[in-house]
Design an enzyme around this catalytic site. Structure first.
Site, PDB file in Angstrom:
ATOM      1  N   ASN A 100     158.861  61.734  32.271  1.00  0.00           N
ATOM      2  CA  ASN A 100     159.710  60.586  32.574  1.00  0.00           C
ATOM      3  C   ASN A 100     159.171  59.915  33.839  1.00  0.00           C
ATOM      4  O   ASN A 100     158.314  60.459  34.540  1.00  0.00           O
ATOM      5  CB  ASN A 100     161.185  60.990  32.714  1.00  0.00           C
ATOM      6  CG  ASN A 100     161.418  62.027  33.797  1.00  0.00           C
ATOM      7  OD1 ASN A 100     160.817  61.985  34.866  1.00  0.00           O
ATOM      8  ND2 ASN A 100     162.290  62.991  33.520  1.00  0.00           N
ATOM      9  N   GLU A 103     159.127  61.815  37.195  1.00  0.00           N
ATOM     10  CA  GLU A 103     158.116  62.873  37.239  1.00  0.00           C
ATOM     11  C   GLU A 103     156.735  62.288  37.526  1.00  0.00           C
ATOM     12  O   GLU A 103     155.925  62.896  38.242  1.00  0.00           O
ATOM     13  CB  GLU A 103     158.120  63.650  35.923  1.00  0.00           C
ATOM     14  CG  GLU A 103     159.350  64.521  35.740  1.00  0.00           C
ATOM     15  CD  GLU A 103     159.506  65.073  34.331  1.00  0.00           C
ATOM     16  OE1 GLU A 103     160.313  66.002  34.143  1.00  0.00           O
ATOM     17  OE2 GLU A 103     158.829  64.572  33.406  1.00  0.00           O
ATOM     18  N   ASP A 172     163.751  66.702  25.304  1.00  0.00           N
ATOM     19  CA  ASP A 172     163.238  67.685  24.341  1.00  0.00           C
ATOM     20  C   ASP A 172     163.122  67.063  22.949  1.00  0.00           C
ATOM     21  O   ASP A 172     162.165  67.329  22.213  1.00  0.00           O
ATOM     22  CB  ASP A 172     164.171  68.897  24.280  1.00  0.00           C
ATOM     23  CG  ASP A 172     164.207  69.656  25.598  1.00  0.00           C
ATOM     24  OD1 ASP A 172     163.174  69.678  26.282  1.00  0.00           O
ATOM     25  OD2 ASP A 172     165.250  70.228  25.928  1.00  0.00           O
TER      26      ASP A 172
END
Length: 230
Positions: A100, A103, A172
Site C-alpha cells: 500500500n 508502506e 489479503d
C-alpha cells in the site's frame, strides 16, 4: 499470532469492530521449525502454480526462508508475489509486490500524497531495486496503480462505493486474487483489475470475508473495467 476482534452493537443491529487485541509470539521460530516450514513450502510449491509470501514480521515468512525455499530450483519458475509490511526492500527477485502507499513511503523515505510524479518515481525505484516484473500500489479510496516492465502504468479507481463497511482482509484479498490471476497467465493489468474488483467487493462485507467467483463474474458483467488517464 492470534487476533481477537471485539464488536459493539445491539442484538438486532449491525455490529462494528471497536478494538482488536493481537497476541504476538515472544520469540522467532526455532531453527527446527524454520527447516520444517521450508520443507513443507517446497512440497506445496511443487504442486502449485504460484507462491504468495505474506510477511507480517512474525518470523514465519522472511527473506531467508524464501531464499531457502527457492534454492536449487525449489520453485521451478512459478510466480512469487510479496506482501511485506516492514521489510519489502529486503526481498529481491520476486515476481510481483502489492504494497500500500504508506508502506512504499516508509520503505523509500518519501511522501507521495497526491503527487503522480512521485508515485511514478517511487514505483520505478522499487521495480529496479527489487527486480520486479510487476508492482501494484494500493491507495485506499484512490484505488490502485499497476506497473509492469513492458507497459505504461494503469491507474484504476476503487471499484464500488467508497462507503466502506469493513476493511478487514482487503489487502489479503487483493494479493490473493492478483496471484491467482498471474498463475493462470493473466497480464499485470488483467490481474490488477480483477484484484481491484475483489477488494471492492470484500470491503462491503462485515468481518473476515471472502469473494466468490460468481460475485466477480457479476461485477465484471455489470461494470466493465475503468482506468484513469494521465
Amino acid at each position: 499470532m492470534t487476533k481477537t476482534r471485539i464488536l459493539a452493537g445491539m442484538t438486532h443491529s449491525a455490529r462494528q469492530q471497536v478494538v482488536r487485541v493481537d497476541r504476538e509470539p515472544d520469540a522467532p521460530p526455532s531453527a527446527h521449525l524454520v527447516r520444517e516450514l521450508v520443507l513443507a513450502a517446497r512440497e506445496y510449491a511443487r504442486a502449485s502454480d504460484a507462491l504468495l509470501v505474506s510477511d507480517y514480521g512474525y518470523g514465519a515468512a522472511t527473506p531467508a526462508i524464501l531464499n531457502a525455499i527457492r534454492a536449487k530450483g525449489g520453485l521451478n519458475g512459478i510466480p512469487v508475489t510479496l506482501d511485506s509490511r516492514f521489510r519489502m526492500m529486503e526481498y529481491s527477485g520476486v515476481t510481483a509486490a502489492t504494497p500500500n502507499e504508506p508502506e512504499v513511503e516508509q520503505s523509500l523515505g518519501v511522501k507521495i500524497g497526491h503527487d503522480w510524479s512521485k508515485l511514478l518515481s517511487s514505483a520505478e525505484i522499487l521495480m529496479y531495486r527489487m527486480k520486479l516484473q510487476s508492482l501494484v500500489i494500493t491507495r485506499g479510496r484512490d484505488g490502485m496503480v499497476a506497473f509492469s516492465r513492458k507497459h505504461k502504468p494503469v491507474d484504476m479507481p476503487i471499484f464500488g462505493s467508497d462507503e466502506v463497511t469493513d476493511v478487514t482482509g482487503a489487502g489479503d484479498t487483493v494479493i490473493a486474487t492478483f496471484t491467482a490471476a498471474l498463475a493462470t497467465g493473466a497480464t499485470t493489468e488483467e490481474a490488477a483489475q480483477l484484484a481491484n474488483y475483489a477488494g471492492g467487493i470484500v470491503v462491503m462485507k462485515r468481518g473476515t470475508s471472502t469473494v466468490t467467483r460468481q460475485e466477480l463474474e457479476l461485477a465484471l458483467e455489470q461494470s466493465p473495467p475503468v482506468t484513469r488517464p494521465h
